[in-house]
Design a protein around this motif. Structure first.
Motif, PDB file in Angstrom:
ATOM      1  N   PHE A 199       0.845  -1.193   0.000  1.00 33.09           N
ATOM      2  CA  PHE A 199       0.000   0.000   0.000  1.00 33.09           C
ATOM      3  C   PHE A 199       0.883   1.247   0.000  1.00 33.09           C
ATOM      4  O   PHE A 199       1.960   1.261   0.613  1.00 33.09           O
ATOM      5  CB  PHE A 199      -0.924   0.016   1.210  1.00 33.09           C
ATOM      6  N   ILE A 200       0.429   2.287  -0.675  1.00 34.82           N
ATOM      7  CA  ILE A 200       1.169   3.545  -0.740  1.00 34.82           C
ATOM      8  C   ILE A 200       0.248   4.703  -0.341  1.00 34.82           C
ATOM      9  O   ILE A 200      -0.982   4.587  -0.387  1.00 34.82           O
ATOM     10  CB  ILE A 200       1.734   3.802  -2.156  1.00 34.82           C
ATOM     11  N   ASP A 201       0.843   5.822   0.051  1.00 37.02           N
ATOM     12  CA  ASP A 201       0.070   7.017   0.386  1.00 37.02           C
ATOM     13  C   ASP A 201      -0.442   7.690  -0.887  1.00 37.02           C
ATOM     14  O   ASP A 201       0.221   7.668  -1.930  1.00 37.02           O
ATOM     15  CB  ASP A 201       0.940   8.010   1.161  1.00 37.02           C
ATOM     16  N   SER A 202      -1.635   8.267  -0.777  1.00 36.70           N
ATOM     17  CA  SER A 202      -2.226   8.997  -1.909  1.00 36.70           C
ATOM     18  C   SER A 202      -3.113  10.108  -1.375  1.00 36.70           C
ATOM     19  O   SER A 202      -3.307  10.237  -0.155  1.00 36.70           O
ATOM     20  CB  SER A 202      -3.060   8.046  -2.781  1.00 36.70           C
ATOM     21  N   GLU A 203      -3.675  10.906  -2.288  1.00 39.91           N
ATOM     22  CA  GLU A 203      -4.590  11.979  -1.867  1.00 39.91           C
ATOM     23  C   GLU A 203      -5.857  11.431  -1.221  1.00 39.91           C
ATOM     24  O   GLU A 203      -6.579  12.156  -0.528  1.00 39.91           O
ATOM     25  CB  GLU A 203      -4.959  12.842  -3.078  1.00 39.91           C
ATOM     26  N   LEU A 204      -6.165  10.149  -1.423  1.00 42.17           N
ATOM     27  CA  LEU A 204      -7.341   9.509  -0.820  1.00 42.17           C
ATOM     28  C   LEU A 204      -6.950   8.576   0.321  1.00 42.17           C
ATOM     29  O   LEU A 204      -7.743   7.740   0.751  1.00 42.17           O
ATOM     30  CB  LEU A 204      -8.121   8.732  -1.888  1.00 42.17           C
ATOM     31  N   GLY A 205      -5.745   8.718   0.820  1.00 43.82           N
ATOM     32  CA  GLY A 205      -5.268   7.836   1.881  1.00 43.82           C
ATOM     33  C   GLY A 205      -4.432   6.708   1.309  1.00 43.82           C
ATOM     34  O   GLY A 205      -3.996   6.752   0.150  1.00 43.82           O
ATOM     35  N   ILE A 213      -5.899   6.260  -9.098  1.00 40.85           N
ATOM     36  CA  ILE A 213      -6.943   7.222  -8.746  1.00 40.85           C
ATOM     37  C   ILE A 213      -7.391   7.907 -10.033  1.00 40.85           C
ATOM     38  O   ILE A 213      -6.573   8.460 -10.783  1.00 40.85           O
ATOM     39  CB  ILE A 213      -6.430   8.268  -7.741  1.00 40.85           C
ATOM     40  N   LYS A 214      -8.690   7.837 -10.290  1.00 39.69           N
ATOM     41  CA  LYS A 214      -9.241   8.468 -11.492  1.00 39.69           C
ATOM     42  C   LYS A 214     -10.515   9.226 -11.144  1.00 39.69           C
ATOM     43  O   LYS A 214     -11.185   8.925 -10.151  1.00 39.69           O
ATOM     44  CB  LYS A 214      -9.562   7.419 -12.565  1.00 39.69           C
ATOM     45  N   ASN A 215     -10.841  10.216 -11.979  1.00 36.51           N
ATOM     46  CA  ASN A 215     -12.153  10.849 -11.898  1.00 36.51           C
ATOM     47  C   ASN A 215     -13.136   9.995 -12.698  1.00 36.51           C
ATOM     48  O   ASN A 215     -12.751   9.357 -13.687  1.00 36.51           O
ATOM     49  CB  ASN A 215     -12.121  12.258 -12.488  1.00 36.51           C
ATOM     50  N   LEU A 216     -14.402  10.017 -12.296  1.00 40.78           N
ATOM     51  CA  LEU A 216     -15.403   9.262 -13.055  1.00 40.78           C
ATOM     52  C   LEU A 216     -15.454   9.710 -14.515  1.00 40.78           C
ATOM     53  O   LEU A 216     -15.799   8.938 -15.403  1.00 40.78           O
ATOM     54  CB  LEU A 216     -16.782   9.400 -12.419  1.00 40.78           C
ATOM     55  N   GLY A 217     -15.110  10.985 -14.756  1.00 40.78           N
ATOM     56  CA  GLY A 217     -15.100  11.488 -16.124  1.00 40.78           C
ATOM     57  C   GLY A 217     -14.119  10.766 -17.023  1.00 40.78           C
ATOM     58  O   GLY A 217     -14.234  10.841 -18.253  1.00 40.78           O
ATOM     59  N   TYR A 358     -16.020  13.147  -9.421  1.00 37.07           N
ATOM     60  CA  TYR A 358     -15.940  12.202  -8.300  1.00 37.07           C
ATOM     61  C   TYR A 358     -14.733  11.283  -8.476  1.00 37.07           C
ATOM     62  O   TYR A 358     -14.561  10.654  -9.514  1.00 37.07           O
ATOM     63  CB  TYR A 358     -17.223  11.377  -8.212  1.00 37.07           C
ATOM     64  N   LYS A 359     -13.905  11.187  -7.442  1.00 38.86           N
ATOM     65  CA  LYS A 359     -12.669  10.405  -7.526  1.00 38.86           C
ATOM     66  C   LYS A 359     -12.890   8.979  -7.036  1.00 38.86           C
ATOM     67  O   LYS A 359     -13.554   8.750  -6.018  1.00 38.86           O
ATOM     68  CB  LYS A 359     -11.565  11.074  -6.697  1.00 38.86           C
ATOM     69  N   ILE A 360     -12.333   8.035  -7.776  1.00 41.97           N
ATOM     70  CA  ILE A 360     -12.421   6.621  -7.415  1.00 41.97           C
ATOM     71  C   ILE A 360     -11.028   6.006  -7.429  1.00 41.97           C
ATOM     72  O   ILE A 360     -10.116   6.516  -8.081  1.00 41.97           O
ATOM     73  CB  ILE A 360     -13.339   5.844  -8.393  1.00 41.97           C
TER      74      ILE A 360
END
Length: 410
Positions: A199-205, A213-217, A358-360
């Motif tokens: 596991f690595i650190d990211s803007e979402l934890g 990490i992607k936007n739904l768009g 929305y980020k996923i």
């Protein structure tokens, strides 16, 4: 044929010298009653035992019928087992004289076209049409004098409702199972093999190293429907159905009952035709609490042709994302996101960018494939029992007036 009408519409806790409680006896209003079920349970308020005794000197009993008096009129709920409820706004309870009329018979009678017509004949009011108790008492009820024949008719129709209720519980359990698996895999990151994953650190934890990490768009496109005009609709049933805001259910999915709009001229709107299995999302919501905003549904596989209306969007995506997206859209987190973005004081509205932003956290294709293999049979079974319920309800509604009129003897 009634022994009692409980009518406490308009009463408030303040009038009785008290206030709402955080727990205790639940208070039902018209917005909690839909055909055969209690809905919006998250909005139900409560009163203390002391206030309950003052508010409800006559308690509900098994066999009582709850009937909405307006907004909308004529929604019914049959109380199979005695339960303590307070009756609040726009809600009657009806209790039959059991020696004259079987209570389930009356429940089905008021559901059917004959009873419904009797209710509508006695409407009053302009802003919100409803029925007063004085008019309710004047309604004519047709029934065989033989109480055993009434019971047989009610028993036949109840068998349909009982099976529908069982199917609803199965569907609910399956949907909860699907959401639990989605949350465990893609929110808590406890997917198969997670213990050996870096596991690595990211803007979402912290997220799995190989995930993105992607936007739904980046994974879907929204296509909105046509602004059909009222003159293009017909009350006559056709195979051309417009998918509108009113077809979305608060519980999940789509329904096409009394709120169905049919198209007359369809030749010019082929680009708005939906396919079986398409995911559609509601972009406007008139409920104050925003219970519908951002909800999704699947276009059913039947003989009808479905057209996309404005403020509803079709979601286009790579097929590998289908089950991931369905579970995501049904999650509490996504609904909260939609609520926080929707604007307007009267009607909540979403914009495309609210969904696209929305980020996923997206896994690779192998993990998505494993998830799809689990979700596919769950969804197929869920849709199967819902489809069976439509057929059962249609058959029940076909038999109901024939049994009531004595065209079919029991």
């Amino acid at each position: 044929v009634l022994s009692l009408i409980i009518d406490h519409r308009g009463i408030t806790p303040k009038q009785l010298g008290s206030d709402w409680s955080t727990n205790g006896i639940p208070v039902l209003s018209a917005k909690n009653i839909k055909p055969g079920k209690i809905v919006n349970e998250q909005d139900i308020r409560f009163v203390s035992q002391k206030l309950y005794e003052k508010w409800m000197p006559e308690k509900l009993e098994d066999g009582d019928i709850l009937l909405t008096s307006e907004a909308p009129l004529g929604e019914l709920y049959f109380l199979k087992r005695k339960k303590d409820y307070v009756l609040s706004q726009r809600l009657f309870a009806l209790r039959t004289n059991r020696k004259k009329l079987n209570s389930r018979y009356l429940y089905f009678y008021l559901q059917g076209s004959i009873g419904r017509e009797e209710l509508l004949r006695r409407l009053s009011g302009t802003a919100a049409e409803g029925i007063r108790q004085t008019e309710l008492r004047k309604i004519n009820v047709e029934f065989p004098e033989d109480i055993l024949e009434q019971e047989k008719i009610a028993s036949i129709l109840s068998a349909f409702d009982d099976k529908i209720e069982v199917n609803n519980k199965i569907a609910k359990t399956l949907e909860e199972m699907a959401q639990a698996i989605f949350k465990e895999w893609f929110v808590n990151f406890r997917f198969p093999g997670w213990g050996k994953t870096e596991f690595i650190d990211s803007e979402l934890g912290k997220i799995p190293k190989e995930w993105q990490i992607k936007n739904l768009g980046q994974v879907l496109i929204l296509k909105h429907g046509f602004a059909f005009k009222s003159e293009q609709f017909t009350t006559n049933k056709t195979k051309n159905i417009v998918v509108r805001m009113g077809n979305f259910q608060e519980t999940k999915g789509l329904q096409f009952l009394d709120n169905t709009f049919y198209l007359t001229d369809v030749d010019k709107y082929n680009k708005y035709i939906l396919k079986s299995g398409d995911i559609v999302m509601i972009f406007s919501d008139i409920t104050r609490e925003g219970r519908l905003i951002g909800k999704v549904g699947l276009i059913p596989n039947d003989n009808n042709i479905f057209f996309l209306n404005q403020r509803v969007a079709k979601i286009e995506y790579d097929k590998i994302y289908k089950y991931f997206l369905l579970a995501l859209f049904n999650s509490k987190e996504f609904h909260q996101h939609c609520l926080s973005r929707a604007d307007s004081a009267t009607v909540l509205n979403l914009k495309n960018e609210h969904i696209y932003e929305y980020k996923i956290v997206l896994p690779g294709e192998i993990m998505l494939g494993c998830f799809n293999n689990i979700m596919r049979p769950i969804l197929i079974k869920t849709e199967s029992v819902k489809s069976e319920n439509k057929k059962l309800a249609a058959l029940r509604d076909l038999l109901l007036p024939k049994l009531m009129r004595g065209e079919i003897r029991v």
